[in-house]
Design a protein around this motif. Structure first.
Motif, PDB file in Angstrom:
ATOM      1  N   THR A  25       0.602  -1.003  -0.280  1.00 50.27           N
ATOM      2  CA  THR A  25       0.360   0.085   0.218  1.00 50.27           C
ATOM      3  C   THR A  25       0.963   0.947  -0.013  1.00 50.27           C
ATOM      4  O   THR A  25       2.227   0.964   0.616  1.00 50.27           O
ATOM      5  N   VAL A  26       0.749   2.214  -0.933  1.00 52.66           N
ATOM      6  CA  VAL A  26       0.826   2.837  -0.445  1.00 52.66           C
ATOM      7  C   VAL A  26       0.424   4.671  -0.033  1.00 52.66           C
ATOM      8  O   VAL A  26      -1.252   4.270  -0.049  1.00 52.66           O
ATOM      9  N   VAL A  27       0.535   5.016   1.402  1.00 55.31           N
ATOM     10  CA  VAL A  27      -0.224   5.861   2.149  1.00 55.31           C
ATOM     11  C   VAL A  27       0.037   7.202   2.560  1.00 55.31           C
ATOM     12  O   VAL A  27       1.302   7.435   1.704  1.00 55.31           O
ATOM     13  N   SER A  28      -0.821   7.889   2.242  1.00 58.99           N
ATOM     14  CA  SER A  28      -0.045   9.684   2.616  1.00 58.99           C
ATOM     15  C   SER A  28       0.606   9.818   3.760  1.00 58.99           C
ATOM     16  O   SER A  28       0.336   9.112   4.755  1.00 58.99           O
ATOM     17  N   ASP A  29       1.404  10.856   3.669  1.00 65.71           N
ATOM     18  CA  ASP A  29       1.555  11.718   4.503  1.00 65.71           C
ATOM     19  C   ASP A  29       0.986  12.340   5.123  1.00 65.71           C
ATOM     20  O   ASP A  29      -0.182  12.763   4.508  1.00 65.71           O
ATOM     21  N   TYR A  30       0.610  13.074   6.327  1.00 64.27           N
ATOM     22  CA  TYR A  30      -0.556  13.585   6.969  1.00 64.27           C
ATOM     23  C   TYR A  30      -1.207  14.605   6.639  1.00 64.27           C
ATOM     24  O   TYR A  30      -0.510  15.487   5.923  1.00 64.27           O
ATOM     25  N   PHE A  31      -2.265  14.713   5.508  1.00 66.18           N
ATOM     26  CA  PHE A  31      -2.934  15.423   5.303  1.00 66.18           C
ATOM     27  C   PHE A  31      -2.857  16.108   4.404  1.00 66.18           C
ATOM     28  O   PHE A  31      -2.964  17.304   3.101  1.00 66.18           O
ATOM     29  N   ALA A  32      -1.816  15.312   3.397  1.00 64.66           N
ATOM     30  CA  ALA A  32      -1.094  15.420   2.035  1.00 64.66           C
ATOM     31  C   ALA A  32      -2.212  15.459   0.797  1.00 64.66           C
ATOM     32  O   ALA A  32      -1.764  15.931  -0.133  1.00 64.66           O
ATOM     33  N   VAL A  33      -3.366  14.417   0.710  1.00 66.51           N
ATOM     34  CA  VAL A  33      -4.300  14.495  -0.243  1.00 66.51           C
ATOM     35  C   VAL A  33      -4.921  15.844  -0.407  1.00 66.51           C
ATOM     36  O   VAL A  33      -4.708  16.621  -1.289  1.00 66.51           O
ATOM     37  N   ASP A  34      -4.991  16.154   0.960  1.00 65.56           N
ATOM     38  CA  ASP A  34      -5.531  17.968   0.356  1.00 65.56           C
ATOM     39  C   ASP A  34      -4.658  19.018  -0.027  1.00 65.56           C
ATOM     40  O   ASP A  34      -5.199  19.098  -0.290  1.00 65.56           O
TER      41      ASP A  34
END
Length: 787
Positions: free
Chosen positions: A282-291
């Motif tokens: 899985t690829v997880v986002s760094d915190y808040f990085a999608v927004d």
């Protein structure tokens, strides 16, 4: 309690994982699928220090992908962490339609970021041991502690190659060399994930990719990396972790590469990571990085477009709390801006991990057993062993080790009697400060978030001794202490006391440096970037004042990056770099100062004289300005203050013999390099033998030196040790003009020694071609044998 069909294939552990995933996915609603791609802060499920079923029902009714930091975002003790984790899982298993457990993730940069967990040395110190096996043992301890508390995914290792120490997160990395970073990273992944994920913890390599090569050394800034440099240096450690260690998760970086933010970079996450390397995790986002694709980068027009760009690029899970992957992504699916196939693909990856972790069969942990696992004595021993071997003796005019009965010692400096300052930025004590600040300012990392007012938050460094504690236990009334100044404040009120103490002593030990963390009071750590490498505050002036007394001075630097100006390094008789050595660090410092332990750490990063030299690193090109017409800068030498791989000890070693087993090799075969080293001192010691190569002429220019192997050896006084390095030709390739990995025919020079500039020419061999052989495959390392 929700009842579900007992004959469902996904509930049967005898069914292959792929079939279980497909069966479960086929039963899920859109809302349940979206929930698997999201997360929730642990503190939002807690009220009054206890799990709140009422709060859980509001956010967990459709299930959940990840729980964020049950240990690291609360003030709970280890047994309480396990209890809350169990209660969250019990709700998900018994109160949701399909009973899908959640993955609990934690930060593990210097051990588990938990109140009672072992605090290991920060990663830059671990790298200074040049002993990957120690990092594997560290990760193995972390795995045991996490599993005991009910956690399943660790946000580490940091595989960023860093060549600009202005960057605050330098301390979280393994340094400047891709080979050293890769060896440390592979070892950590193997230790954390274990032989099987049913007993292991998912490792999350970050920050993909080039995050440590930021513009101006600034956090979240663009990285300007041409394709060949990107592949040969910055992608290399991640590739090794995927191909060699079976890495199961990657976290994308906050930054952008060539105009494309990493969380929305389909070529990076899809073509390279999954397509070329075969990554299946899985690829997880760094915190808040999608927004951030919308709010920070302005790469997306709104939150909905940000969700679409991230999901289609390959970002599977949004951390730390569901935001763009909730309503915004649902709207995008309704409008056909992203297909159900992309959604199902990401959900399948998350579900596969949950099955492989054994969560459906064993979602709970034994709360009574936590106390014997978290910060167990064997784990503290690993921390101490790492701390001892991480200390780098940069300079010694013969003052160290301090001789027994040599007189009084003045202990001075802001880091001499402060346990908090020994810890890295993602230690529990440091990060609690971030939560406190976030609650006061209603945000974290510049993002809006709500931390409940009833969350109990308190900093704790209980049980962590200071340098003063450890030296006092050994020196008794021979020790005199004066703080002198604080790390960052500009007050000189303590100077007079410090000068008086130094003047009346036989030796002055100055313990100086940084305070690590994420808050404004920190001088190193995430988003604590600096424009100077001088000591913060008035510490440089304190050094001048103490040196002026004429008392011999030892400087101990407790820091997250190379620090200290010319005066300190030129006028102190000895300089010991301790990095951020963790809970056992003070003991290791005292032992090295008094000669109980022989220092053996080696620099994993070149040590600049000034910021004007940056970037300064050993593996530069021939044309890299180190040998031009006039050589040096007008106002400074061009070379670093201390070279990559440098580190002194109390027992001197020499290379007695270095030779190759052949002078010609067919591409695809290996060369053996045999090195004999001798301890010519009068006490036992350890050294790190380093193997470098140079390709003197190729179809694209090559670095002047490249690290390709290393081995830590020990020897008694007058003893010899022989090391055999296996050097595969597949390790000597590069990306040609068509960006294909190739091993060219031609000459390769081999060097061995104890630093990147103190080396011996072991020989030169020629790589020849064989038209009947298939293409030479890339190799990441060769075997090492010691006798």
């Amino acid at each position: 309690m929700v009842r579900r069909e007992s004959e469902a294939a996904y509930t049967d552990p005898a069914v292959p994982v792929g079939e279980r995933v497909a069966d479960l996915l086929g039963r899920m609603t859109r809302e349940e699928k979206l929930a698997q791609l999201g997360s929730v802060w642990a503190f939002s499920l807690i009220e009054g220090g206890r799990y709140s079923a009422e709060r859980a029902r509001a956010v967990l009714r459709h299930g959940l992908g990840h729980v964020t930091r049950v240990a690291g975002a609360t003030n709970l003790k280890a047994a309480q962490v396990a209890r809350v984790a169990n209660e969250v899982q019990r709700f998900l298993v018994t109160e949701t339609r399909l009973g899908i457990p959640a993955i609990v993730h934690e930060e593990v940069c210097s051990g588990v970021m938990a109140r009672e967990a072992t605090i290991f040395p920060q990663a830059i110190g671990v790298a200074s041991t040049w002993e990957p096996e120690l990092n594997r043992r560290l990760a193995d301890a972390v795995r045991a502690q996490m599993r005991a508390m009910g956690s399943h995914q660790g946000l580490s290792p940091v595989l960023d190659v860093v060549r600009d120490p202005r960057w605050g997160r330098t301390e979280e990395t393994y340094g400047e060399d891709p080979y050293l970073v890769a060896r440390m990273g592979v070892a950590f992944v193997r230790g954390l994930q274990g032989a099987s994920l049913t007993e292991g913890v998912i490792a999350t390599a970050k920050h993909f990719v080039g995050y440590g090569a930021s513009e101006g050394g600034l956090n979240w800034a663009p990285a300007h990396l041409p394709p060949r440099l990107l592949r040969e240096v910055y992608l290399y450690p991640f590739e090794a972790a995927v191909r060699e260690a079976g890495l199961q998760s990657v976290m994308a970086g906050y930054h952008e590469l060539d105009g494309i933010p990493c969380h929305g970079n389909r070529e990076l996450l899809g073509d390279v990571l999954r397509g070329e390397w075969g990554f299946e995790g899985t690829v997880v986002s760094d915190y808040f990085a999608v927004d951030d694709l919308h709010s920070y980068h302005h790469f997306a027009g709104d939150k909905r477009q940000a969700a679409v760009l991230a999901l289609t690029a390959g970002t599977d899970v949004e951390l730390p709390a569901t935001d763009a992957y909730a309503g915004a992504l649902a709207q995008a699916l309704d409008e056909g801006e992203v297909g159900e196939a992309e959604l199902d693909q990401a959900v399948s990856r998350v579900l596969r991990h949950k099955f492989e972790l054994g969560l459906f069969e064993n979602p709970y942990v034994d709360e009574a057993a936590v106390a014997v696992t978290v910060d167990a004595a064997p784990h503290r021993e690993v921390a101490l062993e790492i701390a001892r071997r991480s200390l780098v003796l940069l300079k010694n005019d013969g003052l160290l080790p301090l001789r027994p009965g040599a007189g009084t010692v003045a202990l001075i400096g802001p880091n001499a009697d402060d346990a908090r300052h020994l810890l890295g930025d993602y230690s529990f004590a440091a990060h609690v400060e971030s939560l406190m600040q976030a609650r006061e300012r209603k945000g974290l990392l510049g993002q809006t978030m709500t931390i409940p007012d009833d969350l109990e938050i308190e900093e704790s460094t209980d049980g962590v001794p200071t340098v003063r504690d450890e030296l006092a236990a050994r020196l008794g009334d021979r020790l005199r202490y004066a703080r002198g100044c604080d790390v960052i404040d500009t007050s000189r009120d303590g100077f007079d006391e410090a000068v008086a103490a130094a003047a009346a002593a036989d030796v002055a030990v100055l313990v100086l440096g940084d305070r690590s963390g994420l808050t404004m009071e920190a001088t190193t750590g995430e988003s604590r970037d600096r424009s100077s490498l001088d000591l913060p505050g008035v510490q440089e002036d304190l050094v001048r004042a103490v040196v002026a007394t004429g008392t011999p001075v030892v400087a101990v630097l407790v820091a997250g990056r190379p620090v200290g100006g010319d005066f300190l390094h030129e006028n102190c008789a000895a300089v010991l770099l301790a990095w951020l050595p963790g809970q056992t660090g003070a003991r290791a410092i005292a032992e090295v100062l008094l000669g109980e332990v022989n220092p053996s750490g080696k620099l994993p990063i070149s040590y600049p004289r000034t910021v004007g030299q940056i970037p300064v690193f050993y593996g530069h090109k021939v044309s890299g300005g180190r040998s031009h017409w006039h050589g040096d800068y007008v106002d400074s030498p061009v070379g670093p203050r201390y070279r990559f791989g440098h580190g002194l000890g109390y027992a001197p070693f020499v290379v007695e013999r270095a030779a190759l087993d052949r002078t010609e090799v067919i591409a695809g075969d290996s060369v053996e390099v045999e090195v004999t080293v001798a301890n010519i001192g009068d006490r036992s010691g350890e050294e790190v033998v380093q193997l470098y190569i140079r390709d003197p002429q190729a179809s694209v220019t090559r670095p002047v030196l490249e690290l390709k192997g290393f081995a830590r050896v020990s020897a008694g006084a007058g003893e010899r040790t022989t090391i055999r390095f296996d050097l595969p030709t597949g390790q000597l390739g590069f990306y040609d003009r068509n960006m294909n990995y190739t091993v060219e025919t031609g000459h390769i020079e081999v060097y061995v020694g104890f630093s990147s500039d103190g080396h011996t020419h072991a020989g030169t061999f020629t790589i020849t071609g064989d038209v009947d052989r298939p293409e030479v495959r890339k190799a990441y390392t060769g075997a090492v044998h010691t006798r």
